[in-house]
Design a protein around this motif. Structure first.
Motif, PDB file in Angstrom:
ATOM      1  N   ALA A  15       0.834  -1.215   0.000  1.00 56.39           N
ATOM      2  CA  ALA A  15       0.000   0.000   0.000  1.00 56.39           C
ATOM      3  C   ALA A  15       0.863   1.257   0.000  1.00 56.39           C
ATOM      4  O   ALA A  15       0.503   2.270  -0.608  1.00 56.39           O
ATOM      5  CB  ALA A  15      -0.917  -0.025   1.225  1.00 56.39           C
ATOM      6  N   ILE A  16       1.995   1.181   0.659  1.00 57.34           N
ATOM      7  CA  ILE A  16       2.892   2.338   0.732  1.00 57.34           C
ATOM      8  C   ILE A  16       3.706   2.492  -0.552  1.00 57.34           C
ATOM      9  O   ILE A  16       4.230   3.563  -0.839  1.00 57.34           O
ATOM     10  CB  ILE A  16       3.785   2.211   1.997  1.00 57.34           C
ATOM     11  N   GLY A  17       3.762   1.448  -1.348  1.00 59.75           N
ATOM     12  CA  GLY A  17       4.439   1.540  -2.634  1.00 59.75           C
ATOM     13  C   GLY A  17       5.903   1.144  -2.611  1.00 59.75           C
ATOM     14  O   GLY A  17       6.701   1.652  -3.396  1.00 59.75           O
ATOM     15  N   VAL A  18       6.260   0.214  -1.728  1.00 59.13           N
ATOM     16  CA  VAL A  18       7.638  -0.286  -1.715  1.00 59.13           C
ATOM     17  C   VAL A  18       7.885  -1.109  -2.988  1.00 59.13           C
ATOM     18  O   VAL A  18       7.140  -2.026  -3.307  1.00 59.13           O
ATOM     19  CB  VAL A  18       7.891  -1.143  -0.446  1.00 59.13           C
ATOM     20  N   ARG A  19       8.935  -0.755  -3.706  1.00 63.37           N
ATOM     21  CA  ARG A  19       9.241  -1.431  -4.978  1.00 63.37           C
ATOM     22  C   ARG A  19      10.558  -2.200  -4.958  1.00 63.37           C
ATOM     23  O   ARG A  19      10.851  -2.950  -5.882  1.00 63.37           O
ATOM     24  CB  ARG A  19       9.284  -0.386  -6.108  1.00 63.37           C
ATOM     25  N   GLN A  20      11.390  -1.930  -3.948  1.00 62.39           N
ATOM     26  CA  GLN A  20      12.661  -2.665  -3.869  1.00 62.39           C
ATOM     27  C   GLN A  20      12.825  -3.232  -2.452  1.00 62.39           C
ATOM     28  O   GLN A  20      12.692  -2.494  -1.476  1.00 62.39           O
ATOM     29  CB  GLN A  20      13.852  -1.766  -4.209  1.00 62.39           C
ATOM     30  N   VAL A  21      13.074  -4.523  -2.378  1.00 59.52           N
ATOM     31  CA  VAL A  21      13.288  -5.173  -1.084  1.00 59.52           C
ATOM     32  C   VAL A  21      14.641  -5.890  -1.118  1.00 59.52           C
ATOM     33  O   VAL A  21      14.870  -6.770  -1.948  1.00 59.52           O
ATOM     34  CB  VAL A  21      12.156  -6.171  -0.758  1.00 59.52           C
ATOM     35  N   ALA A  22      15.539  -5.456  -0.244  1.00 53.84           N
ATOM     36  CA  ALA A  22      16.861  -6.072  -0.152  1.00 53.84           C
ATOM     37  C   ALA A  22      16.903  -6.900   1.121  1.00 53.84           C
ATOM     38  O   ALA A  22      16.310  -6.510   2.124  1.00 53.84           O
ATOM     39  CB  ALA A  22      17.932  -4.992  -0.108  1.00 53.84           C
ATOM     40  N   TYR A  23      17.581  -8.029   1.073  1.00 57.25           N
ATOM     41  CA  TYR A  23      17.599  -8.847   2.278  1.00 57.25           C
ATOM     42  C   TYR A  23      18.839  -9.719   2.382  1.00 57.25           C
ATOM     43  O   TYR A  23      19.453 -10.083   1.391  1.00 57.25           O
ATOM     44  CB  TYR A  23      16.352  -9.736   2.345  1.00 57.25           C
ATOM     45  N   VAL A  24      19.202  -9.996   3.622  1.00 60.23           N
ATOM     46  CA  VAL A  24      20.091 -11.108   3.941  1.00 60.23           C
ATOM     47  C   VAL A  24      19.192 -12.105   4.652  1.00 60.23           C
ATOM     48  O   VAL A  24      18.554 -11.768   5.650  1.00 60.23           O
ATOM     49  CB  VAL A  24      21.256 -10.672   4.851  1.00 60.23           C
ATOM     50  N   PRO A  25      19.061 -13.314   4.136  1.00 55.67           N
ATOM     51  CA  PRO A  25      18.059 -14.236   4.664  1.00 55.67           C
ATOM     52  C   PRO A  25      18.158 -14.444   6.172  1.00 55.67           C
ATOM     53  O   PRO A  25      19.247 -14.484   6.740  1.00 55.67           O
ATOM     54  CB  PRO A  25      18.362 -15.538   3.920  1.00 55.67           C
ATOM     55  N   ASP A  26      16.978 -14.547   6.767  1.00 53.66           N
ATOM     56  CA  ASP A  26      16.877 -14.901   8.184  1.00 53.66           C
ATOM     57  C   ASP A  26      15.612 -15.725   8.339  1.00 53.66           C
ATOM     58  O   ASP A  26      14.613 -15.481   7.649  1.00 53.66           O
ATOM     59  CB  ASP A  26      16.779 -13.639   9.046  1.00 53.66           C
ATOM     60  N   ALA A  27      15.653 -16.682   9.245  1.00 54.00           N
ATOM     61  CA  ALA A  27      14.499 -17.560   9.434  1.00 54.00           C
ATOM     62  C   ALA A  27      13.225 -16.756   9.700  1.00 54.00           C
ATOM     63  O   ALA A  27      12.162 -17.052   9.160  1.00 54.00           O
ATOM     64  CB  ALA A  27      14.776 -18.526  10.585  1.00 54.00           C
ATOM     65  N   GLY A  28      13.346 -15.688  10.502  1.00 55.30           N
ATOM     66  CA  GLY A  28      12.182 -14.885  10.855  1.00 55.30           C
ATOM     67  C   GLY A  28      11.582 -14.131   9.678  1.00 55.30           C
ATOM     68  O   GLY A  28      10.432 -13.697   9.727  1.00 55.30           O
ATOM     69  N   HIS A  29      12.347 -13.949   8.618  1.00 51.87           N
ATOM     70  CA  HIS A  29      11.854 -13.220   7.439  1.00 51.87           C
ATOM     71  C   HIS A  29      11.465 -14.156   6.292  1.00 51.87           C
ATOM     72  O   HIS A  29      11.102 -13.679   5.217  1.00 51.87           O
ATOM     73  CB  HIS A  29      12.936 -12.266   6.922  1.00 51.87           C
ATOM     74  N   THR A  30      11.524 -15.454   6.527  1.00 53.69           N
ATOM     75  CA  THR A  30      11.348 -16.418   5.432  1.00 53.69           C
ATOM     76  C   THR A  30      10.084 -16.161   4.608  1.00 53.69           C
ATOM     77  O   THR A  30      10.131 -16.091   3.379  1.00 53.69           O
ATOM     78  CB  THR A  30      11.297 -17.862   6.001  1.00 53.69           C
ATOM     79  N   GLN A  31       8.962 -16.007   5.315  1.00 48.43           N
ATOM     80  CA  GLN A  31       7.690 -15.887   4.580  1.00 48.43           C
ATOM     81  C   GLN A  31       7.589 -14.556   3.847  1.00 48.43           C
ATOM     82  O   GLN A  31       7.097 -14.490   2.712  1.00 48.43           O
ATOM     83  CB  GLN A  31       6.522 -16.064   5.558  1.00 48.43           C
ATOM     84  N   LEU A  32       8.063 -13.493   4.462  1.00 43.92           N
ATOM     85  CA  LEU A  32       8.014 -12.178   3.811  1.00 43.92           C
ATOM     86  C   LEU A  32       8.938 -12.160   2.592  1.00 43.92           C
ATOM     87  O   LEU A  32       8.584 -11.601   1.535  1.00 43.92           O
ATOM     88  CB  LEU A  32       8.418 -11.094   4.826  1.00 43.92           C
ATOM     89  N   ILE A  33      10.091 -12.784   2.711  1.00 45.83           N
ATOM     90  CA  ILE A  33      11.012 -12.866   1.563  1.00 45.83           C
ATOM     91  C   ILE A  33      10.349 -13.626   0.415  1.00 45.83           C
ATOM     92  O   ILE A  33      10.433 -13.213  -0.745  1.00 45.83           O
ATOM     93  CB  ILE A  33      12.339 -13.541   1.985  1.00 45.83           C
TER      94      ILE A  33
END
Lengths: 171, 201
Positions: A15-33
């Motif tokens: 909704a806010i319009g995020v177009r770029q997502v950068a990540y270093v994998p983490d178990a807690g972020h698995t589903q969002l990634i």
């Protein structure tokens, strides 16, 4: 099936319009990634180290796109000098940090960075907000995103290790 | 100051030659000499100078290239800067933006801090690393003829590239563009996104 807070957060960043997502994998972020990787409208970028994401999101905003970084607390120290770009140019910056080293931690090597995560971020000029349980996460992320993108500030949301639960190394 | 690689290329002239055909390209430059070289070639609102945050300039270039897929993005970086952010070669190669050119101005030394030798003059092949990471095109130029060949269309041709330009370890006259971050980012965004867009979308 994603947890409710994950789908809520995903809805918020869309909704806010995020177009770029950068990540270093983490178990807690698995589903969002996974959700971001599968989204054709999001440039989802896996990093070799967290500071790359700070610089990348600075470039994204220079080009007119909003971004967000997903990391674990152990990667916060890597970001400090790179945050000079964000701080000195007064750019928006949003990161969701899953905490280690604070709640029933098994691996003592996670404790030093976990213990200094908030102070390190604040010393580098980053606003820090915490979410200590699943219910708090969506509204905390929404408020952090609004602060970041409306007021051009660096904001980190620390997601408590309580949310992920105690990691079992003896499985 | 001697270099391992024989070259007669001058950094200022090489950068000016590349930018002579700039067109609509956007530019990010790392701290120290690449900032001085690019500003000496002609300061421009479409230049973004990264005065600190060493090691991050290529990643600023990636975020910008993804956000502006129809514009060519040039990242001018020093060899020391590139070595500090060497992992970004892997990240960028995996993403394969077609509109990003990484131009390493390589004098094999840390010019800003007293010309201490850098790994790039001691056997570390920066273009080779880019190639091994998966850059479809990555090479080193060290002669005028080689530079002429690549400089002609680098500001417009498609494809991800890393070009390492071996230059002499010369000390050039000062060229100091603005180092005021809010000014640099606002004028850049206005040039790219339009008037009034300097601070907000």
């Amino acid at each position: 099936m994603s947890k409710e807070w994950v789908t809520d957060v995903y809805g918020t960043i869309k909704a806010i319009g995020v177009r770029q997502v950068a990540y270093v994998p983490d178990a807690g972020h698995t589903q969002l990634i996974k959700l971001c990787d599968a989204d054709p409208d999001i440039h989802s970028v896996s990093l070799t180290t967290e500071e790359e994401g700070v610089a990348m999101l600075g470039g994204a905003w220079l080009g007119g796109q909003k971004g967000m970084m997903l990391i674990q607390s152990s990667g916060v120290g890597n970001c400090i000098n790179m945050l000079a770009l964000i701080q000195e140019c007064r750019m928006p910056f949003l990161t969701l940090v899953t905490m280690r080293g604070e709640w029933g931690e098994f691996n003592p090597w996670q404790c030093p960075m976990g213990q200094s995560t908030q102070a390190a971020l604040e010393s580098a000029g980053v606003f820090v907000v915490r979410a200590d349980n699943e219910k708090e996460i969506p509204e905390t992320v929404r408020a952090a995103a609004l602060l970041a993108f409306n007021s051009n500030r660096a904001v980190a949301v620390l997601i408590s290790q309580k949310v992920l639960g105690i990691k079992d190394f003896n499985k | 100051m001697s270099l391992t690689t024989a070259t007669t290329l001058n950094r200022r002239k090489s950068v000016a030659q590349i930018l002579a055909n700039r067109g609509e390209a956007l530019l990010v430059a790392s701290l120290g000499n690449p900032t001085y070289d690019t500003s000496a070639a002609g300061d421009d609102p479409r230049n973004f100078y990264v005065w600190g945050a060493m090691g991050g300039t290529c990643m600023v270039g990636l975020g910008l290239a993804l956000a502006q897929p129809d514009r060519q993005v040039l990242a001018f970086v020093g060899d020391g800067e590139m070595l500090m952010g060497i992992g970004s070669f892997a990240t960028i190669a995996v993403k394969q933006p077609k509109n990003l050119k990484i131009i390493v101005i390589d004098n094999e030394h840390y010019g800003e801090t007293g010309m201490q030798p850098a790994h790039s003059g001691r056997g570390v092949d920066i273009a080779g690393i880019a190639s091994a990471c998966g850059f479809p095109t990555a090479y080193t130029v060290s002669t005028q003829a080689e530079l002429d060949k690549t400089a002609e269309s680098i500001c417009s041709r498609p494809g991800l590239e890393c070009v390492v330009v071996k230059v002499m370890a010369s000390v050039e006259p000062s060229s100091l563009p603005s180092r005021d971050g809010p000014y640099l980012r606002s004028r850049f965004r206005e040039a790219v996104l339009g008037q009034g867009k300097g601070g907000h979308n």
